[in-house]
Scaffold this motif. Structure first.
Motif, PDB file in Angstrom:
ATOM      1  N   ARG A 160     -64.465  33.864 -24.021  1.00 37.06           N
ATOM      2  CA  ARG A 160     -65.253  32.639 -23.832  1.00 37.06           C
ATOM      3  C   ARG A 160     -65.298  32.279 -22.346  1.00 37.06           C
ATOM      4  O   ARG A 160     -66.361  31.939 -21.820  1.00 37.06           O
ATOM      5  CB  ARG A 160     -64.643  31.500 -24.637  1.00 37.06           C
ATOM      6  N   GLY A 161     -64.157  32.370 -21.673  1.00 37.44           N
ATOM      7  CA  GLY A 161     -64.126  32.101 -20.231  1.00 37.44           C
ATOM      8  C   GLY A 161     -64.970  33.088 -19.446  1.00 37.44           C
ATOM      9  O   GLY A 161     -65.658  32.718 -18.502  1.00 37.44           O
ATOM     10  N   ARG A 162     -64.969  34.346 -19.868  1.00 37.43           N
ATOM     11  CA  ARG A 162     -65.772  35.372 -19.200  1.00 37.43           C
ATOM     12  C   ARG A 162     -67.256  35.078 -19.355  1.00 37.43           C
ATOM     13  O   ARG A 162     -68.020  35.165 -18.403  1.00 37.43           O
ATOM     14  CB  ARG A 162     -65.442  36.736 -19.796  1.00 37.43           C
ATOM     15  N   ARG A 163     -67.665  34.692 -20.545  1.00 37.11           N
ATOM     16  CA  ARG A 163     -69.083  34.378 -20.771  1.00 37.11           C
ATOM     17  C   ARG A 163     -69.512  33.148 -19.987  1.00 37.11           C
ATOM     18  O   ARG A 163     -70.614  33.086 -19.472  1.00 37.11           O
ATOM     19  CB  ARG A 163     -69.348  34.168 -22.266  1.00 37.11           C
ATOM     20  N   ARG A 164     -68.616  32.152 -19.908  1.00 36.07           N
ATOM     21  CA  ARG A 164     -68.941  30.939 -19.155  1.00 36.07           C
ATOM     22  C   ARG A 164     -69.143  31.274 -17.678  1.00 36.07           C
ATOM     23  O   ARG A 164     -70.070  30.789 -17.037  1.00 36.07           O
ATOM     24  CB  ARG A 164     -67.813  29.912 -19.322  1.00 36.07           C
TER      25      ARG A 164
END
Length: 191
Positions: free
Chosen positions: A182-186
Motif C-alpha cells: 500500500r505504501g509503495r502504491r501511494r
C-alpha cells in the motif's frame, strides 16, 4: 532470473535449521520468540523467523518462499523485496506477542509470517494468477486464495483449531505485506 535475496533466505534458513539440530539446546531457548516477561529479548523478533519446529515446517516455508519469492523479487527488485519480507516478519512477531499475552507462554518459530507477507504482495502484484488448493485441487485467483487463507487463519486462531500453529502471526505477516504494498502504491501515485 536473479533473485539473491530469495536464495539468501533459503540458504540461511536451511543452514540455521542444520545448526539448530546440532546445537545442544536447539537454539529455541535463546532465539525463539518468547512472550513478553517469559524470556523475551528484542533480537527474537528476527531470529525466530530463521528457526523451525521440524523438517516439514522448514520445507513448507522454504517451498513458499521459493515459489512466491523469486517472482516477487524479480518484479520489485531485491531491496524492496527484502523490505517487504522484513516488515512482514516484524509485523508477524508483533502480532504474535500481542496474541500470546492472552494465552500460554510458548515460544514461536518459523518463517511463516514473512511468507504470508509475500502471499499478500503476490495477490496484489499478480491478481490474475491462479493458485491451486491442495485439497481439493481448485484453481483460484491469487487474491481470492489469499483472502480465503486469511479467513481460515482467523477462524483457526479464534477457535484454537490446529493448536501449535501461530495463526495470528500469519495474519500479522499478511498485514505487514499489505502495508508495504500500500505504501509503495501511494509513493508511485504521488510521483
Amino acid at each position: 532470473m536473479r533473485t539473491p535475496v530469495t536464495l539468501f533466505l533459503l540458504a540461511a534458513n536451511i543452514a540455521i535449521f542444520v545448526l539448530q539440530t546440532q546445537a545442544p539446546d536447539g537454539l529455541i531457548p535463546r532465539y525463539a520468540l518468547w512472550p513478553l516477561g517469559e524470556g523475551f529479548q528484542p533480537w527474537q523478533v528476527l531470529s525466530s523467523a530463521f528457526l523451525h519446529g521440524s523438517l516439514l515446517h522448514l520445507g513448507v516455508n522454504m517451498l513458499g518462499i521459493w515459489t512466491f519469492g523469486r517472482e516477487l523479487e524479480s518484479a520489485m527488485g531485491s531491496l524492496r523485496y527484502l523490505w517487504l519480507y522484513a516488515v512482514s516478519v516484524l509485523a508477524a512477531a508483533a502480532t504474535q506477542l500481542v496474541a500470546v499475552s492472552f494465552g500460554d507462554p510458548v515460544p514461536t518459530v518459523g518463517a511463516s509470517g514473512g511468507l504470508f507477507g509475500l502471499l499478500a504482495a503476490y495477490a496484489i502484484l499478480f491478481p490474475h494468477r491462479k493458485l491451486i488448493l491442495l485439497f481439493p485441487p481448485i484453481p483460484l485467483p491469487a487474491p481470492l486464495f489469499v483472502l480465503l487463507y486469511a479467513a481460515f487463519e482467523l477462524y483457526a486462531g479464534v477457535t484454537g483449531t490446529l493448536s501449535g500453529v501461530a495463526h495470528f502471526a500469519h495474519l500479522g505477516g499478511l498485514v505487514g505485506g499489505l502495508l508495504v504494498l500500500r505504501g509503495r502504491r501511494r509513493r508511485l501515485r504521488s510521483r
